[in-house]
Design an enzyme around this catalytic site. Structure first.
Site, PDB file in Angstrom:
ATOM      1  N   GLU A   1      25.647 -17.205 -44.364  1.00 31.68           N
ATOM      2  CA  GLU A   1      26.404 -16.664 -43.243  1.00 31.68           C
ATOM      3  C   GLU A   1      25.729 -16.961 -41.903  1.00 31.68           C
ATOM      4  OE1 GLU A   1      29.262 -15.383 -42.993  1.00 31.68           O
ATOM      5  OE2 GLU A   1      29.269 -14.218 -41.130  1.00 31.68           O
ATOM      6  N   ASP A   2      24.411 -16.830 -41.862  1.00 25.93           N
ATOM      7  CA  ASP A   2      23.717 -16.871 -40.565  1.00 25.93           C
ATOM      8  C   ASP A   2      22.952 -18.153 -40.276  1.00 25.93           C
ATOM      9  OD1 ASP A   2      24.667 -14.379 -40.177  1.00 25.93           O
ATOM     10  OD2 ASP A   2      22.814 -13.334 -40.695  1.00 25.93           O
TER      11      ASP A   2
END
Ligand code: MN
Length: 748
Positions: A103-104
């Site tokens: 996600e990051d």
């Protein structure tokens, strides 16, 4: 704020408390603590996979900070620490460390798969998908759909365990965020995540999530309640210790091994109870509780006897969740008694195993075990998930949905979104057309195409969980007959048929009118001289209430224009030789001595006779539809009846019906149960029926019909009030061990 996950009850944190910044070296320290703890808990476990995941995640998150200013890596480490304290397996721990990497950072799931294998990749992917969903923008009343969807999207239950740990750590460190974010995240936690933890039987996590959310959502109520509980804490604790000692002595005297826990009810539970029952703190019977954990079911009941012998039980407060577990498999005996000095308190009695299940729920089945879990573990998980699913809905085949780790909790439904984020629940295999009709029939009728997740798809595309669907429309567009072969929902099918029939009817009216005019000219009848009243009178002879209906009937070719003209102008037109039978009038007046089926009402008309069709015997609560028969009144079918699918092509005979309100009656339903042939089976079934307060009309057992088949067939006719009662009965019977199959049968 302590970064340590703790086994003790959560001490509510004051909102908006700033988190102390922690530096980069703290990350390394924290990892070594994690490793040491793992080694302490499981000396034989290889630490390399943990170290690999940590090194990789730490490198990816380098330089990233949390809102508190701490290095980002603190978060995955704390999540993993929580998972370790739940003693979950290495896949869970690695997923904990890696859960925010996709996600990051720029890492792909593919990379994770290559480096850490299929299981970890699947779990990281699952957690990432859940993180991307923004539940907060959705309406609260959709919470149940969202929870279901979330469970449906997960193909490995460990995804949920990691997600819950992720959320728990986020809630513990919520103080660093803005008040708006705090409120949004706390609301989402209480609407979505705490109920999921509850559903999975994870009492401890649920309690922590609820209590933390409560502090942020109702800060004033929480503070007041905390103050009130704090004020009585010393006296409550002294009282509980006194009780604990008394019980220990008595149980020891009776030779019942036990260890005892004491607790004051959690602030959030107290808050809910006060609000729900509109009472004050003193009236909460279970504010104070003692928990007795013993070694066997037998001793649970023995301990209950000892307690009731000592203190007077409060009527209506004895609950046997051992005999009848809660749907999330919680088991315990509960009772409330009037204790010393008239103070009442609750007692919960359970075995060690029941206690573990109550605290950890489904996580108990994912625990790390030396030498890997065997087949027995899998069986337990399957049993669990089966229970879970049965709680949700009455599934026909619960056995097929799980293969080892993969789960599909709602195999019959698909959860999709509008671009605005509204959840639309459709049956599996539903198409964008079904989606369009479930929004509005006008959207369905004018649907020309669809985009799914931003890309154009064919109209026969099968929707998948999580799809965002945008319907393209064009004013004036009409549904095609081909759609009937594509759609999956009755709603879309009926609407499409309706439009097609309306269009065809309009054509028929036009044709019929022209046909009549042409024949009139040919036979020398002047239609202009015939009054509307005369026309209506003739139309009524043919069972049509309007001239338009007469035209339609002529257009469909139900009777000839010559017949009609003969009636209109008998002196001009010769009668035909043989007159075909006039269609019977479909409306049959309600006769007052037939009160049998007053339970069903025709919408907009009270005077029509209805009866329940034998082919499907619909019972209260089932969606129903009426069908106008010739001469017998309105046959009421279940919407799902196969006969209906065929009958309803004659749309003009369809009529809307509904269950009439406030009529207490019962419906007979026939069930056939296939069971193992063992003694006691019948009595277990009748006990289950009795507990569901269901009357048994007939009940018979016979050996299974096929000579090769073993086991027995039990057929029974029951009297039930409605669909819900029937569903409860079916799942109660299904819970009995040795039940192979249960089916509702119809006579017709
Ligand atoms: Mn996270």
């Amino acid at each position: 704020m302590s970064p340590e996950p703790s086994d003790a009850a959560v001490v509510p944190q004051a909102p908006a408390q700033p988190c102390p910044p922690i530096g980069d070296d703290a990350v390394e320290v924290m990892y070594h603590e994690l490793e040491a703890r793992l080694h302490e808990l499981r000396p034989k476990e290889d630490l390399t996979p943990l170290a690999d995941a940590y090194r990789f995640a730490a490198a990816q998150h380098t330089g990233q900070k949390r809102a508190s200013g701490e290095p980002y890596m603190i978060h995955p480490l704390q999540v993993t620490r929580l998972l370790l304290e739940m003693n979950l397996d290495m896949t869970c721990l690695q997923t904990g460390l890696l859960h925010d990497v996709v996600e990051d950072t720029s890492v792909s799931v593919e990379q994770i798969r290559k480096m850490f294998g299929e299981d970890v990749a699947r779990c990281v992917d699952g957690v990432t998908k859940l993180t991307k969903l923004d539940f907060a923008s959705r309406e609260v009343r959709q919470a149940e759909s969202v929870r279901k969807m979330l469970l449906a999207m997960v193909d490995d239950i460990r995804v949920i365990l990691v997600k819950l740990a992720d959320r728990t750590h986020n809630m513990r460190t919520l103080g660093c965020l803005s008040p708006e974010k705090q409120a949004r995240i706390a609301q989402e936690t209480i609407d979505i995540y705490a109920p999921i933890a509850h559903r999975l039987g994870m009492g401890k996590i649920r309690a922590e999530l609820e209590d933390l959310s409560f502090q942020y959502l109702e800060p004033e109520a929480a503070e007041e309640l905390n103050r009130e509980l704090e004020g009585t804490r010393a006296s409550n604790e002294a009282f509980l210790k006194e009780i604990k000692h008394l019980i220990e002595v008595k149980l020891a005297r009776e030779g019942i091994p036990a260890h005892l826990e004491i607790r004051v009810k959690r602030p959030f539970s107290v808050f809910l109870k006060l609000r729900r029952q509109k009472i004050v703190l003193d009236q909460v019977y279970d504010l104070l509780a003692v928990r007795i954990i013993t070694d066997s079911v037998k001793n649970c009941y023995a301990a209950l006897g000892v307690i009731h012998n000592e203190w007077r039980p409060i009527p209506g407060r004895i609950k046997d969740f051992i005999a009848i577990p809660r749907p999330n498999m919680y088991q315990s005996l509960h009772t409330s008694v009037m204790g010393p000095r008239g103070r009442h308190f609750e007692i919960q009695i359970r075995t060690e195993e029941m206690h573990r299940i109550a605290e950890e729920g489904i996580a108990a089945h994912w625990k790390y075990k030396e030498g890997k879990g065997g087949a027995a573990d899998d069986d337990q998980r399957i049993t669990w998930l089966r229970q879970l699913v049965e709680w949700q809905r009455d599934m026909r085949d619960a056995g097929e949905f799980m293969s080892t780790l993969k789960v599909d909790l709602y195999p019959e439904e698909v959860y999709t979104f509008t671009p605005q984020g509204k959840v639309i629940v459709l049956p599996r295999g539903a198409t964008p057309i079904d989606f369009a009709y479930s929004i509005h029939s006008a959207v369905g009728n004018t649907c020309t195409g669809a985009k799914v997740n931003g890309r154009i798809v064919p109209l026969k595309y099968g929707l998948r969980n999580g799809d965002v669907v945008e319907i393209l429309t064009q004013a004036g567009h009409m549904p095609s007959k081909d759609w009937l072969g594509i759609v999956k929902t009755p709603r879309a099918r009926n609407k499409i048929k309706h439009v097609i029939n309306t269009t065809e009817r309009a054509k028929a009216i036009e044709i019929g009118e022209k046909y009549l005019e042409r024949e009139a000219r040919r036979l020398g009848v002047s239609l202009g001289k015939i009054s509307d009243a005369q026309m209506v009178a003739v139309a009524e002879d043919y069972g049509c209430s309007k001239i338009e209906d007469l035209h339609a009937a002529l257009g469909y070719g139900k009777f000839s224009p010559r017949q009609v003209l003969q009636k209109l102008a008998p002196d001009v037109v010769e009668p035909e030789q043989a007159e075909p039978a006039v269609e019977e009038t479909p409306r049959v007046p309600y006769s007052p001595d037939d009160t049998k089926d007053l339970v069903i009402k025709v919408k907009g008309a009270d005077d029509l006779l209805t009866y329940r069709a034998k082919c499907c015997d619909p019972i209260r609560g089932e969606p129903i539809v009426g069908y106008v028969t010739r001469g017998k009144g309105i046959a009421v079918h279940s919407v799902n009846c196969t006969n209906v699918q065929n009958l309803m092509y004659e749309v003009e005979r369809k009529i809307e019906v509904e269950w009439a309100r406030q009529v207490q009656e019962t419906f007979q339903v026939k069930l056939v149960v296939r069971t193992e042939d063992r003694p006691g089976m019948l009595s277990q079934i009748t006990t289950a029926l009795f507990q569901e307060q269901t009357n048994i009309h007939t009940l018979e057992t016979r050996p299974a019909d096929a000579p090769s088949a073993e086991g027995a067939l039990i057929s029974m006719t029951l009297e039930v009030k409605d669909k819900r009662q029937l569903e409860r009965v079916i799942s109660a019977i299904r819970r009995i061990s040795g039940i192979r199959d249960i089916e509702r049968v119809h006579e017709g």
